[in-house]
Motif scaffolding. Structure first.
Motif, PDB file in Angstrom:
ATOM      1  N   LYS A  23       0.825  -1.202   0.000  1.00  0.00           N
ATOM      2  CA  LYS A  23       0.000   0.000   0.000  1.00  0.00           C
ATOM      3  C   LYS A  23       0.865   1.261   0.000  1.00  0.00           C
ATOM      4  O   LYS A  23       1.819   1.362   0.772  1.00  0.00           O
ATOM      5  N   PHE A  24       0.530   2.208  -0.859  1.00  0.00           N
ATOM      6  CA  PHE A  24       1.219   3.492  -0.923  1.00  0.00           C
ATOM      7  C   PHE A  24       0.270   4.608  -0.508  1.00  0.00           C
ATOM      8  O   PHE A  24      -0.947   4.487  -0.631  1.00  0.00           O
ATOM      9  N   SER A  25       0.827   5.697  -0.017  1.00  0.00           N
ATOM     10  CA  SER A  25       0.027   6.867   0.347  1.00  0.00           C
ATOM     11  C   SER A  25       0.907   8.106   0.282  1.00  0.00           C
ATOM     12  O   SER A  25       2.099   8.026  -0.045  1.00  0.00           O
ATOM     13  N   ILE A  26       0.337   9.245   0.590  1.00  0.00           N
ATOM     14  CA  ILE A  26       1.101  10.494   0.563  1.00  0.00           C
ATOM     15  C   ILE A  26       2.100  10.503   1.722  1.00  0.00           C
ATOM     16  O   ILE A  26       1.797  10.031   2.827  1.00  0.00           O
ATOM     17  N   ASN A  27       3.293  10.978   1.473  1.00  0.00           N
ATOM     18  CA  ASN A  27       4.300  11.092   2.517  1.00  0.00           C
ATOM     19  C   ASN A  27       3.753  11.962   3.652  1.00  0.00           C
ATOM     20  O   ASN A  27       3.226  13.049   3.412  1.00  0.00           O
ATOM     21  N   PRO A  28       3.835  11.510   4.911  1.00  0.00           N
ATOM     22  CA  PRO A  28       3.235  12.263   6.027  1.00  0.00           C
ATOM     23  C   PRO A  28       3.692  13.715   6.121  1.00  0.00           C
ATOM     24  O   PRO A  28       2.881  14.605   6.402  1.00  0.00           O
ATOM     25  N   PHE A  29       4.963  13.980   5.900  1.00  0.00           N
ATOM     26  CA  PHE A  29       5.448  15.358   5.966  1.00  0.00           C
ATOM     27  C   PHE A  29       4.878  16.201   4.825  1.00  0.00           C
ATOM     28  O   PHE A  29       4.621  17.398   4.996  1.00  0.00           O
ATOM     29  N   CYS A  30       4.673  15.570   3.656  1.00  0.00           N
ATOM     30  CA  CYS A  30       4.058  16.278   2.527  1.00  0.00           C
ATOM     31  C   CYS A  30       2.593  16.599   2.826  1.00  0.00           C
ATOM     32  O   CYS A  30       2.090  17.669   2.456  1.00  0.00           O
ATOM     33  N   ASP A  31       1.920  15.669   3.478  1.00  0.00           N
ATOM     34  CA  ASP A  31       0.522  15.872   3.859  1.00  0.00           C
ATOM     35  C   ASP A  31       0.401  17.088   4.788  1.00  0.00           C
ATOM     36  O   ASP A  31      -0.530  17.898   4.676  1.00  0.00           O
ATOM     37  N   ILE A  32       1.348  17.215   5.695  1.00  0.00           N
ATOM     38  CA  ILE A  32       1.374  18.362   6.610  1.00  0.00           C
ATOM     39  C   ILE A  32       1.605  19.652   5.831  1.00  0.00           C
ATOM     40  O   ILE A  32       1.019  20.696   6.143  1.00  0.00           O
ATOM     41  N   ALA A  33       2.453  19.587   4.807  1.00  0.00           N
ATOM     42  CA  ALA A  33       2.729  20.772   3.982  1.00  0.00           C
ATOM     43  C   ALA A  33       1.482  21.222   3.238  1.00  0.00           C
ATOM     44  O   ALA A  33       1.178  22.422   3.150  1.00  0.00           O
ATOM     45  N   VAL A  34       0.724  20.256   2.695  1.00  0.00           N
ATOM     46  CA  VAL A  34      -0.529  20.584   2.008  1.00  0.00           C
ATOM     47  C   VAL A  34      -1.500  21.236   2.986  1.00  0.00           C
ATOM     48  O   VAL A  34      -2.124  22.259   2.685  1.00  0.00           O
ATOM     49  N   GLU A  35      -1.631  20.643   4.152  1.00  0.00           N
ATOM     50  CA  GLU A  35      -2.543  21.174   5.168  1.00  0.00           C
ATOM     51  C   GLU A  35      -2.173  22.604   5.545  1.00  0.00           C
ATOM     52  O   GLU A  35      -3.050  23.473   5.670  1.00  0.00           O
ATOM     53  N   GLU A  36      -0.879  22.866   5.705  1.00  0.00           N
ATOM     54  CA  GLU A  36      -0.462  24.215   6.099  1.00  0.00           C
ATOM     55  C   GLU A  36      -0.770  25.228   4.999  1.00  0.00           C
ATOM     56  O   GLU A  36      -1.208  26.348   5.281  1.00  0.00           O
TER      57      GLU A  36
END
Length: 255
Positions: free
Chosen positions: A36-49
């Protein structure tokens, strides 16, 4: 702040953080088949910010553009980012080719210039290679100031304030635009992409490009010789008293 913000957010598709990676039979890397693949957690935080900045300063943000370098399936993380509030996206198809951090930074530089970006928010590292240097190298290539490991981001007047954790406390730096920010885990808690928003995201722009569309020498500078599991930890022991504990520590020359 009088300058309109064109925010660029690079995102990466990685093996899901909840899984334990397995080394392939050849010992040359991580097994990716059937994983299973998903968005990199740190990238997800960047999108949210980026989305939070847009929500807090609606008249200030012109657009949020997300970009991903990876195989065709990397479009999934772009759609997810669009569903969370990004406005447009670019997928740079790299097929099965691994793109090293320096070359990623060179490609992102051209994407930033094309989109006239003046604020780039990206994860401080990806959880697959843990390089933690793409943001810094991109800042060097663009000759922009950088604020790494952000735990808090504030926009006041014509300046951006970034707080990050350091040994023994916090440090706050400020900068004018253009600016690169890399995100740490404590910056925010990413939202979930709802099904209705995922459907709406399909109508948002997704530009499709190839690596050959960029003037970058993609020759590998690094060679992986071998990948192996870390050594197993030895079992601990129980002691019956403080005196026995002290004696054991002395035997180990720990005290």
């Amino acid at each position: 702040m009088s300058t309109k913000l064109n925010i660029l957010v690079p995102v990466k598709r990685v093996i899901d953080f909840a899984l334990k990676p397995r080394i392939n039979k050849a010992g040359t890397g991580i097994e990716k088949t059937g994983v299973k693949f998903s968005i990199n957690p740190f990238c997800d935080i960047a999108v949210e910010e980026a989305v939070r900045i847009k929500e807090a300063h609606k008249s200030l943000v012109n657009k949020i553009h997300v970009v991903s370098i990876g195989p065709t399936k990397a479009q999934d993380v772009l759609r997810q980012s669009l569903a969370k509030g990004a406005d447009s996206s670019t997928h740079i198809d790299s097929g099965e080719q691994e793109v090293e951090p320096l070359n990623v930074a060179k490609i992102l530089k051209q994407v930033a210039e094309k989109n006239e970006s003046n604020l780039i928010i990206l994860g401080k590292q990806s959880i697959d290679d843990d390089s933690n240097n793409t943001g810094q190298m991109l800042a060097g290539l663009l000759n922009w100031p950088q604020a790494t490991n952000a735990a808090k981001v504030e926009i006041k007047d014509d300046e951006v304030y970034v707080t990050r954790e350091i040994d023994g406390g916090e440090e706050t730096v400020k900068s004018k635009l253009p600016l690169i920010i890399t995100t740490d885990l404590r910056l925010n808690e990413p939202r979930f992409a709802s099904l209705p928003n995922m459907m709406k995201a399909k109508k948002k722009p997704l530009e499709k490009l190839k690596l050959k569309d960029f003037d970058v020498d993609l020759s590998a500078r690094l060679e992986v010789l071998k990948v192996e599991e870390p050594a197993a930890r030895e079992a601990g022991i129980k002691v019956g008293s403080v005196d026995e504990l002290v004696a054991k520590l002395k035997d180990l020359k720990a005290i």
